[in-house]
Write a protein that holds these residues in place. Structure first.
Motif, mmCIF file in Angstrom:
data_model
loop_
_atom_site.group_PDB
_atom_site.id
_atom_site.type_symbol
_atom_site.label_atom_id
_atom_site.label_comp_id
_atom_site.label_asym_id
_atom_site.label_seq_id
_atom_site.Cartn_x
_atom_site.Cartn_y
_atom_site.Cartn_z
ATOM 1 N N TYR A 35 0.800 -1.221 0.000
ATOM 2 C CA TYR A 35 0.000 0.000 0.000
ATOM 3 C C TYR A 35 0.837 1.277 0.000
ATOM 4 C CZ TYR A 35 -4.300 -2.631 1.027
ATOM 5 O OH TYR A 35 -5.388 -3.473 0.975
ATOM 6 N N GLN A 36 2.173 1.144 0.106
ATOM 7 C CA GLN A 36 3.044 2.316 0.304
ATOM 8 C C GLN A 36 2.589 3.084 1.549
ATOM 9 O OE1 GLN A 36 5.944 3.260 -1.933
ATOM 10 N NE2 GLN A 36 5.514 1.051 -1.945
ATOM 11 N N ASP A 74 -16.436 -9.521 -3.979
ATOM 12 C CA ASP A 74 -15.323 -8.597 -4.197
ATOM 13 C C ASP A 74 -15.913 -7.209 -4.413
ATOM 14 O OD1 ASP A 74 -13.321 -6.991 -5.308
ATOM 15 O OD2 ASP A 74 -12.352 -8.667 -6.327
ATOM 16 N N ILE A 75 -15.599 -6.268 -3.522
ATOM 17 C CA ILE A 75 -16.113 -4.894 -3.645
ATOM 18 C C ILE A 75 -14.968 -3.912 -3.887
ATOM 19 C CG2 ILE A 75 -18.173 -5.314 -2.248
ATOM 20 C CD1 ILE A 75 -16.664 -3.789 0.045
ATOM 21 N N SER A 76 -13.939 -4.345 -4.558
ATOM 22 C CA SER A 76 -12.774 -3.478 -4.752
ATOM 23 C C SER A 76 -13.137 -2.219 -5.537
ATOM 24 C CB SER A 76 -11.651 -4.239 -5.455
ATOM 25 O OG SER A 76 -12.084 -4.788 -6.674
ATOM 26 N N LEU A 120 -9.166 -6.285 3.155
ATOM 27 C CA LEU A 120 -8.063 -5.512 2.581
ATOM 28 C C LEU A 120 -6.707 -5.933 3.132
ATOM 29 C CD1 LEU A 120 -9.471 -1.893 2.219
ATOM 30 C CD2 LEU A 120 -9.561 -3.814 0.652
ATOM 31 N N VAL A 121 -6.713 -6.984 3.931
ATOM 32 C CA VAL A 121 -5.461 -7.517 4.470
ATOM 33 C C VAL A 121 -5.045 -8.767 3.718
ATOM 34 C CG1 VAL A 121 -4.316 -8.436 6.527
ATOM 35 C CG2 VAL A 121 -5.966 -6.564 6.747
ATOM 36 N N LYS A 170 -5.373 -6.581 -3.873
ATOM 37 C CA LYS A 170 -4.564 -6.317 -5.060
ATOM 38 C C LYS A 170 -5.018 -5.051 -5.771
ATOM 39 C CE LYS A 170 -3.166 -8.315 -9.501
ATOM 40 N NZ LYS A 170 -3.281 -9.483 -10.417
ATOM 41 N N GLU A 171 -6.325 -4.922 -6.008
ATOM 42 C CA GLU A 171 -6.846 -3.777 -6.749
ATOM 43 C C GLU A 171 -6.779 -2.488 -5.931
ATOM 44 O OE1 GLU A 171 -8.058 -3.227 -9.932
ATOM 45 O OE2 GLU A 171 -6.975 -5.105 -10.263
#
Length: 753
Positions: free
Chosen positions: A55-56, A411-413, A449-450, A456-457
């Motif tokens: 994630y930077q 998937d709710i990216s 998100l972990v 990824k997205e």
């Protein structure tokens, strides 16, 4: 995916022991652009380095739990060693990290009085005798609740009973902010946090000290809130003024007795509910009904009571924040302070001046395009006079399912990417990585998100932001239209104990207009008109920067702000507003006259109705067309486009490089049981008005999906015309000016990011 929590916690503990030898007590940070929120470091600490790189990640907010409570897994004072070890783990990877506390104490509703659980147990068996709390008469209390909790109209203790997402019924206390022992205890807690190495302290649930939100604030002279109100009245009124109001003995004054004696009472409606076996609350919170609530609200003492409740909470926050910073500075520490300013609305938004960032938690209650969230950023920015960063946090799916009655997609990216895009489209606004994403049905802790496929997205978007950070720094809005929002209008329409919550309707009126402006492709700002003693703003000085003001439902405004609007109109500006504009001053007193100016356009109050139609996923086109007609006939547009209503275009200007930036967000959103997506928008033509003397070097677009593409454009006087061939989800268009020693333009080249 369900996580083996015991295995994960063991792994994290082993890692902490390995890393402890190389850990500093704090790490350096400065204006982070990628911030994580609600990351459960106690479970996922072994993934921290991977998370940082993907994630930077630059900062972790609201991460290490330090709630004022006592549980089998959280036994103070030993828990502070665990808190310190988790902070040290984050520091080992050079990630500044914040802890989460609350403006409240936590406990269990149903456990017996003598159970070794909750703040009751902490107070009676862990807290040193020297820290015990006293009543105003000096007597030490044997428990924290009869001395610390606010009172309802009928005298019940006020608490907020929480849901049962974690399989138990908990509560947090609605605390009297006037209690000096509560203030001292909060300071003790924040100092422990600083000593543990925390880089930030997040104070959750400020509604716990705005006691009137949960029907509290009614204590008499035997309580800290009642004693404080007596002193407040003495500072506001003379003895003769109090006598004229029917108060002969102010030292024994009690607000609820005063009202019962003065106004016919239809009834109070408590719902007695026991907690911790020996205490009684009313849940739901107690409602009070007089024969004429409007008459009661016009009483000078009731007006002052509402201001006193606000100012008491604000004073506590101001004091605790200042002393916590001072304590940290003695150790040469920089500690960021934030609180939860829900939806950038009252009462929480009044705490902005005492925080380092404006942290706003909101919820996606419906899918795009039926709910967009840029307004929240604009409100939050305006509350700080545009001086502080805005951090948006959300526990996506945890508290609300926007897909109801259907279950969320696997998937709710794309939903999260749209949240990121719309927030970063606003100056100095950050969408915090929502590590709390996941529904309670998916187990604890949230993990989407972990370790799930969304990672990824979503991480690709944050890497894009990190790599392009110069495009998100030193920006300001580029608009000639402002939505006017009035704090006095919101405050005087919010008195929950009387069942008055019209401030929510006012908020939705504004939201409806904000969404309509986005659909019209009209860039807008928000100006927040403040209130002395509650939240002062300088928005009245900024009116001259705009040509059109829109003020739906703005019924209460100070004389100073009203005079500034009149001057704005006299100089040629226009005001679109509703018939109730400025009917009252900022103290809720009726005005004798209102503005009479040819530049005032009076409209129907349709914003809330339009917002409601969006909530039903059936946008009312007749309302939208009415709003568009009223606006477009009375404004000078700076942007034209053939884009559909589902595309939001936000123009920005960079103060350091003089670049223009257009942020395009595609809300053409769809989903099924498996995943979600946006349908790309094609061939978007944009015309933007810029200064005539602005010389363009080159224009390029850049996005997380498509990389960098230099664009051709046409210049016609002070208009530039360009075309966007394809918009998937989010794209930035950068207009670079000619500078000294500039390289030649590179029209037509395509680069990958």
């Amino acid at each position: 995916m369900f996580v083996n929590l015991s295995t994960k916690r063991i792994a994290v503990c082993l890692m902490i022991f390995v890393l402890m030898a190389n850990i500093s007590t704090a790490t350096q940070w400065n204006d982070p652009i990628v911030v994580g929120d609600a990351f459960r470091i106690e479970f996922y600490g072994d993934m921290l380095n991977e998370i940082k790189n993907d994630y930077q990640l630059e900062f972790l907010h609201n991460t290490v739990q330090a709630w004022i409570d006592y549980r089998p897994w959280m036994k103070y004072p030993g828990e502070w060693r665990h808190i310190q070890s988790l902070i040290s783990l984050s520091h080992a990877y050079d990630i500044p990290v914040g802890i989460a506390v609350g403006w409240h104490v936590g406990d269990s509703v149903d456990d017996p009085y003598n159970s070794q659980i909750g703040f009751l147990y902490y107070y009676q068996h862990v807290m040193p005798y020297s820290q015990k709390w006293r009543y105003p008469n000096g007597t030490i209390s044997s428990d924290p609740y009869t001395v610390g909790l606010s009172r309802s109209f009928s005298g019940y203790l006020t608490i907020r009973i929480l849901g049962e997402e974690l399989g138990r019924r908990d509560f947090y206390g609605i605390m009297q902010p006037q209690n000096p022992y509560w203030r001292d205890f909060l300071l003790y807690w924040t100092r422990k946090a600083v000593d543990s190495g925390a880089d930030a302290i997040f104070f959750d649930s400020p509604d716990a000290i705005f006691t009137f939100v949960w029907g509290g604030g009614w204590g008499c002279k035997d309580t800290w809130e009642g004693r404080g109100f007596i002193e407040y009245l003495k500072s506001k009124f003379t003895k003769s003024q109090l006598s004229e109001l029917g108060i002969k003995d102010v030292d024994n004054f009690c607000l609820r007795t005063y009202l019962e004696n003065k106004y016919p009472l239809k009834g109070a409606h408590p719902v007695p509910t026991p907690f911790r076996e020996r205490f009684l609350t009313s849940w739901p919170f107690e409602l009070v009904e007089f024969e004429n609530n409007s008459e009661v609200l016009s009483d000078p003492i009731v007006k002052e009571a509402l201001l006193y409740w606000y100012q008491s909470a604000i004073a506590l926050v101001k004091n605790v924040s200042a002393e916590t910073r001072e304590y940290a500075e003695k150790s040469h520490r920089k500690v960021l302070l934030s609180t939860n300013e829900f939806y950038a609305w009252i009462p929480h938004i009044t705490l902005t001046p005492y925080m380092d960032v404006v942290y706003v938690e909101d919820s996606q209650l419906r899918p795009f395009p039926y709910q967009t969230n840029g307004l929240v950023c604009k409100l939050a920015r305006a509350s700080s006079n545009f001086t502080k960063p805005v951090w948006i946090g959300e526990w996506t799916l945890w508290f609300a399912n926007p897909f109801e009655p259907e279950s969320p997609p696997g998937d709710i990216s794309t939903l999260i990417k749209l949240r990121i895009a719309e927030i970063y489209s606003n100056p100095d606004c950050r969408m915090l990585i929502p590590f709390g994403t996941g529904s309670s049905d998916e187990g604890w802790p949230p993990h989407r998100l972990v370790s799930s496929r969304e990672k990824k997205e979503v991480s690709k978007y944050y890497r894009f932001i990190s790599n392009m950070r110069e495009l998100f720094e030193n920006t300001h809005s580029y608009s000639n239209v402002a939505l006017l929002v009035s704090l006095p209008t919101a405050i005087w329409q919010y008195f929950p104990a009387f069942g008055i919550c019209d401030s929510d309707e006012y908020y939705n009126e504004i939201r409806g207009w904000a969404r309509a402006l986005e659909e019209m492709h009209i860039p807008y700002d928000v100006l927040f008109l403040g209130m002395n003693g509650i939240l002062s703003t300088d928005s009245y000085k900024r009116l001259k920067n705009y040509k059109l003001l829109i003020a739906p439902g703005l019924s209460r405004i100070s004389s100073r702000d009203l005079n500034e609007i009149e001057m704005f109109l006299e100089s040629g500006g226009r005001l679109v507003t509703t018939a109730d504009f400025a009917l009252y001053d900022d103290m809720n007193n009726k005005r004798n006259s209102i503005i009479n100016n040819k530049n005032v356009i009076v409209i129907d109050k349709v914003g809330k109705s339009y917002w409601d139609s969006l909530g039903e996923k059936k946008p009312d086109n007749s309302l939208f067309n009415y709003m568009m007609k009223k606006i477009t006939l009375n404004m000078d547009k700076i942007l034209h486009t053939n884009a559909s209503n589902d595309v939001m275009i936000t123009p920005l200007k960079k103060s350091d490089t003089d670049e223009f930036i257009l942020s395009l967000v595609n809300y053409n959103y769809h989903y099924d049981k498996i995943h979600d997506w946006t349908t790309p928008e094609k061939n978007i033509k944009i015309e933007l008005r810029i200064p005539e003397n602005y010389e363009i070097m080159q224009i390029f677009s850049i996005s997380p999906e498509e990389g960098k593409n230099y664009l051709k454009y046409t210049r016609r006087g002070n208009w530039i015309i360009l075309n966007i061939d394809n918009l998937i989800t989010w794209k930035l268009v950068v207009i670079e000016p000619v500078r000294k020693s500039s390289p030649p333009a590179l029209d037509g080249r395509i680069y990958a990011v």
